[in-house]
Scaffold this active site. Structure first.
Site, short mmCIF file in Angstrom:
data_model
loop_
_atom_site.label_atom_id
_atom_site.label_comp_id
_atom_site.label_asym_id
_atom_site.label_seq_id
_atom_site.Cartn_x
_atom_site.Cartn_y
_atom_site.Cartn_z
N SER A 179 61.25 35.52 13.66
CA SER A 179 61.73 36.14 15.12
C SER A 179 60.68 35.26 15.35
CB SER A 179 61.62 37.64 15.56
OG SER A 179 62.26 37.29 16.84
N PHE A 228 63.90 26.71 22.61
CA PHE A 228 64.18 27.38 21.11
C PHE A 228 65.42 27.20 20.54
CE2 PHE A 228 61.04 29.81 23.49
CZ PHE A 228 60.33 29.58 22.91
N TRP A 269 61.60 31.93 14.36
CA TRP A 269 62.86 31.29 15.19
C TRP A 269 62.42 29.94 16.88
CZ3 TRP A 269 64.91 32.24 19.75
CH2 TRP A 269 66.69 31.73 19.90
N HIS A 270 61.76 31.25 17.17
CA HIS A 270 61.10 30.78 18.69
C HIS A 270 60.82 29.71 18.58
CE1 HIS A 270 62.22 34.78 19.59
NE2 HIS A 270 61.99 35.15 21.00
N GLY A 271 59.71 28.86 17.65
CA GLY A 271 59.36 27.94 17.88
C GLY A 271 58.09 27.39 16.88
#
Length: 484
Positions: free
Chosen positions: A322, A484, A325-327
């Site tokens: 997670s 994102f 996934w954000h960056g």
């Protein structure tokens, strides 16, 4: 095109009028109109990436049909791997290639090898993480025989690219949204008014709270070495409200806009800063992403069925993924790891399902113990957000060490450029109170004023519009989650 822009203020009424007054008698033409509007909406950012969106849509649509039409397990898996591999390949190239190449080059340099690894000078397509996950969930559900694929390419394309959720979610499921696109929709006045009310609150959260906090949070984070520990705490708290106002504000605008066209999207935020532990926080923050990872990663990995060791392993995996996934930055991975650590006690002692209900449900005030739970959960969340906001791990570390300095108890307003931040702080307090009053509803002002006389109710809405006008920037300010 941004929700908080003049262009959107023109775009939305035009589409609304055409949708309900020109093509309202044909479901097919309503869907075509919304699809065309969605592609136009996306093209206003960069028309060159329309091909990527269209290709991803066609790939998942055809893969879903191919998986459904055969009982051959090998062929089904080949089509699944093809769809997942190509989608994640695009995501990897655009979002993560430079991160991996840079990290690999640094690792080689640590052992004395100077590698000249080329970086790609590419733009990250806005919303790619969101529409990629829309498509993947659709293919996964067909592969697992939870749904049958649609044969209508227009309806599926609209599901993937519906403009309210296209660039920053919520991450919809085909089981929830596709059936709404397949059946006729009628205009409902109460639904539209409710949508407008939610849009108003979302714009307030973005323009007044998020953008107001951003001005001072950016100043403090970008010059953190110049400020006292107490000021750095203020900066972290301001960013905490900035990201909440920004992202939940976007979600409110998205859900409200969808209601104008007769759709109900998944709720993405449920007053997360009133959570009593980290497990509850993650059931209330970015709900569509949390449930996506639970359904398509945590459970396939074994979930909690394989004993405590597997539960701990799988929890760390979904939080680290997670974060990634954000960056493409180690700061996001550490942020995910911190949240995994924070949630561990509730996993180990099996208390992660203790706080399912709404805090102080049916009561005006929380108990002292509930207030302590909320405060400690909020403090842990603020600490983790430092890594999310920092430009690098080194920056985050220096920021944290700066907090725990000898001047941590100094008044944080001794810098002249920060004195004006008292205004936004004074606005945060009533904002939190309004959110608290509305915590048992879908969004804070859903029921506020229903029993008031019309002049008073409209005065309340006009006051919100007045504040939005006061804090509206002359230049457009993007939403945080666009990156994102």
């Amino acid at each position: 095109m941004l929700f908080n822009s003049l262009n959107f203020l023109i775009f939305l009424p035009v589409v609304f009028i055409l949708y309900w007054f020109v093509v309202n008698r044909s479901l097919k033409y309503q869907n075509i109109l919304l699809l065309a509007a969605s592609y136009f909406f996306y093209s206003c950012w960069d028309w060159r990436f329309l091909f990527l969106l269209a290709f991803s849509t066609f790939l998942d649509f055809y893969s879903g049909l191919a998986i459904h039409r055969t009982d051959n397990k090998r062929l089904r898996k080949i089509w699944l791997i093809l769809s997942v591999g190509i989608n994640l390949g695009f995501l990897g190239i655009f979002k993560y290639y430079n991160f991996f190449s840079h990290s690999f080059g640094e690792a080689l340099s640590q052992i004395g090898i100077n590698a000249n690894i080329t970086s790609l000078d590419i733009i990250l397509p806005v919303g790619i993480s969101f529409y990629t996950f829309h498509g993947l969930s659709y293919v996964f559900d067909i592969y697992n025989k939870r749904i049958t694929p649609t044969t209508n390419f227009i309806e599926y394309s609209l599901f993937v690219s519906f403009f309210p959720l296209l660039v920053a979610g919520p991450i919809e499921r085909a089981t929830h949204l596709l059936p709404q696109m397949e059946k006729p929709r009628t205009f409902r006045y109460a639904q539209a008014v409710d949508g407008l009310r939610q849009i108003l609150w979302g714009i307030f959260k973005k323009v007044v709270i998020a953008d107001g906090c951003a001005e001072y949070a950016n100043l403090i984070f970008n010059n953190s070495s110049d400020y006292s520990g107490s000021t750095l705490i203020l900066g972290a708290i301001l960013f905490t409200f900035q990201i909440y106002g920004d992202f939940s504000g976007y979600s409110d605008i998205a859900l409200g806009t969808a209601r104008l066209f007769g759709f109900e999207l998944l709720k993405n935020f449920n007053f997360p800063y009133f959570s009593r532990d980290i497990a509850e926080f993650w059931r209330r923050w970015h709900i569509s992403l949390s449930t996506w990872f639970k359904d398509y990663l945590y459970i396939p990995l074994g979930g909690s069925k394989g004993g405590m060791a597997m539960r701990i392993r799988n929890t760390f995996i979904i939080f680290l993924v997670s974060g990634f996934w954000h960056g493409a930055n180690w700061t996001f991975i550490i942020w995910g790891g911190l949240n995994a650590l924070f949630i561990m006690p509730s996993i180990i002692f099996k208390t992660n399902r203790n706080n399912i209900d709404i805090v102080a449900q049916g009561r005006t005030f929380p108990t002292l113990y509930e207030l302590w739970q909320i405060a400690t959960t909020f403090a842990l969340t603020v600490f983790a957000w430092i890594f999310f906001r920092a430009s690098s791990v080194g920056h985050a570390w220096s920021y944290i060490t700066g907090i725990f300095s000898k001047d941590i108890f100094k008044i944080p307003f001794y810098h002249p450029e920060l004195r004006a931040s008292i205004t936004i702080i004074m606005l945060i307090i009533p904002f939190v109170l309004v959110e608290w009053m509305g915590r048992e509803t879908n969004y804070a002002i859903e029921k506020i004023g229903f029993n008031w006389k019309r002049p008073l109710r409209w005065s309340f809405y006009i006051f919100i519009v007045f504040l939005i006008g006061m804090y509206m920037h002359t230049e457009e300010t993007e939403f945080i989650y666009f990156q994102f």
